[in-house]
Design a protein around this motif. Structure first.
Motif, PDB file in Angstrom:
ATOM      1  N   UNK A   1      -2.375  10.212   9.099  1.00  0.00           N
ATOM      2  CA  UNK A   1      -3.485   9.487   8.492  1.00  0.00           C
ATOM      3  C   UNK A   1      -2.982   8.195   7.861  1.00  0.00           C
ATOM      4  N   UNK A   2      -3.713   7.119   8.142  1.00  0.00           N
ATOM      5  CA  UNK A   2      -3.358   5.804   7.640  1.00  0.00           C
ATOM      6  C   UNK A   2      -4.515   5.245   6.819  1.00  0.00           C
ATOM      7  N   UNK A   3      -4.205   4.632   5.704  1.00  0.00           N
ATOM      8  CA  UNK A   3      -5.248   3.909   4.975  1.00  0.00           C
ATOM      9  C   UNK A   3      -5.227   2.450   5.424  1.00  0.00           C
TER      10      UNK A   3
ATOM     11  N   UNK B   1      -6.216  16.260  -0.302  1.00  0.00           N
ATOM     12  CA  UNK B   1      -6.705  14.972  -0.795  1.00  0.00           C
ATOM     13  C   UNK B   1      -5.641  13.920  -0.562  1.00  0.00           C
ATOM     14  N   UNK B   2      -6.052  12.838   0.065  1.00  0.00           N
ATOM     15  CA  UNK B   2      -5.168  11.706   0.293  1.00  0.00           C
ATOM     16  C   UNK B   2      -5.530  10.577  -0.660  1.00  0.00           C
TER      17      UNK B   2
ATOM     18  N   UNK C   1      -1.441   1.311   5.204  1.00  0.00           N
ATOM     19  CA  UNK C   1      -0.501   2.181   4.527  1.00  0.00           C
ATOM     20  C   UNK C   1       0.571   2.676   5.485  1.00  0.00           C
ATOM     21  N   UNK C   2       1.552   3.382   4.942  1.00  0.00           N
ATOM     22  CA  UNK C   2       2.701   3.805   5.736  1.00  0.00           C
ATOM     23  C   UNK C   2       2.410   5.032   6.592  1.00  0.00           C
ATOM     24  N   UNK C   3       1.291   5.683   6.354  1.00  0.00           N
ATOM     25  CA  UNK C   3       0.944   6.875   7.117  1.00  0.00           C
ATOM     26  C   UNK C   3       1.448   8.136   6.443  1.00  0.00           C
ATOM     27  N   UNK C   4       0.661   9.193   6.574  1.00  0.00           N
ATOM     28  CA  UNK C   4       1.065  10.482   6.022  1.00  0.00           C
ATOM     29  C   UNK C   4       0.613  11.593   6.965  1.00  0.00           C
ATOM     30  N   UNK C   5       1.457  12.565   7.153  1.00  0.00           N
ATOM     31  CA  UNK C   5       1.170  13.636   8.095  1.00  0.00           C
ATOM     32  C   UNK C   5       0.270  14.688   7.455  1.00  0.00           C
ATOM     33  N   UNK C   6      -0.773  15.048   8.175  1.00  0.00           N
ATOM     34  CA  UNK C   6      -1.629  16.181   7.815  1.00  0.00           C
ATOM     35  C   UNK C   6      -1.549  17.182   8.964  1.00  0.00           C
TER      36      UNK C   6
ATOM     37  N   UNK D   1       0.849  -1.179   0.000  1.00  0.00           N
ATOM     38  CA  UNK D   1       0.000   0.000   0.000  1.00  0.00           C
ATOM     39  C   UNK D   1       0.889   1.234   0.000  1.00  0.00           C
ATOM     40  N   UNK D   2       0.599   2.145  -0.892  1.00  0.00           N
ATOM     41  CA  UNK D   2       1.376   3.375  -0.989  1.00  0.00           C
ATOM     42  C   UNK D   2       0.443   4.570  -0.873  1.00  0.00           C
ATOM     43  N   UNK D   3       0.682   5.382   0.134  1.00  0.00           N
ATOM     44  CA  UNK D   3      -0.115   6.578   0.358  1.00  0.00           C
ATOM     45  C   UNK D   3       0.556   7.790  -0.280  1.00  0.00           C
ATOM     46  N   UNK D   4      -0.276   8.758  -0.654  1.00  0.00           N
ATOM     47  CA  UNK D   4       0.224  10.031  -1.151  1.00  0.00           C
ATOM     48  C   UNK D   4      -0.735  11.131  -0.735  1.00  0.00           C
TER      49      UNK D   4
END
Length: 121
Positions: free
Chosen positions: A93-95, A19-20, A112-117, A4-7
């Motif tokens: 945020x994680x998917x 938008x994630x 997913x790896x997580x992304x900072x908001x 899983x790849x988040x953006x």
């Protein structure tokens, strides 16, 4: 093997939008559910939104009317459109995708790896 790849994500002012995206790849046979979770500093991870095939999505009360979850089954991708962001939306945020791949007869969750908001003025 499933990946899983988040953006998306980043820094935005209050009232802004982000938008994630989260794309799953690998030997995927079937996806049952897709969702987004978030974890703020010092807090437990919480459900933001979740979507099943053919069923209306569910949202945390705190994001209803501001966030929209959607999925593209052809791309094995889930999105989270976040509008009218407030300071309290700041989190990682994680998917989460519940799927079955060619190595198993069971569905399992992949993160997913997580992304900072960060929402800040």
């Amino acid at each position: 093997q499933v990946q899983l790849v988040q953006s998306g994500g980043g820094l935005v002012q209050p009232g802004g939008s982000l938008r994630l995206s989260c794309a799953a790849s690998g030997s995927i046979l079937s996806i049952r559910a897709m969702g987004w979770y978030r974890q703020a500093p010092g807090k437990q991870r919480e459900l933001v939104a979740r979507i099943f095939s053919g069923i209306s999505p569910t949202y945390a009360d705190s994001v209803k009317g501001r966030f929209t979850i959607s999925r593209d089954n052809a791309k094995n991708t889930v999105y989270l459109q976040m509008n009218s962001l407030i300071l309290e939306d700041t989190a990682v945020y994680y998917c989460l995708i519940e799927l079955r791949n060619s190595d198993s007869v069971w569905y399992r969750d992949y993160w997913g790896q997580g992304t900072q908001v960060t929402v800040s003025s």
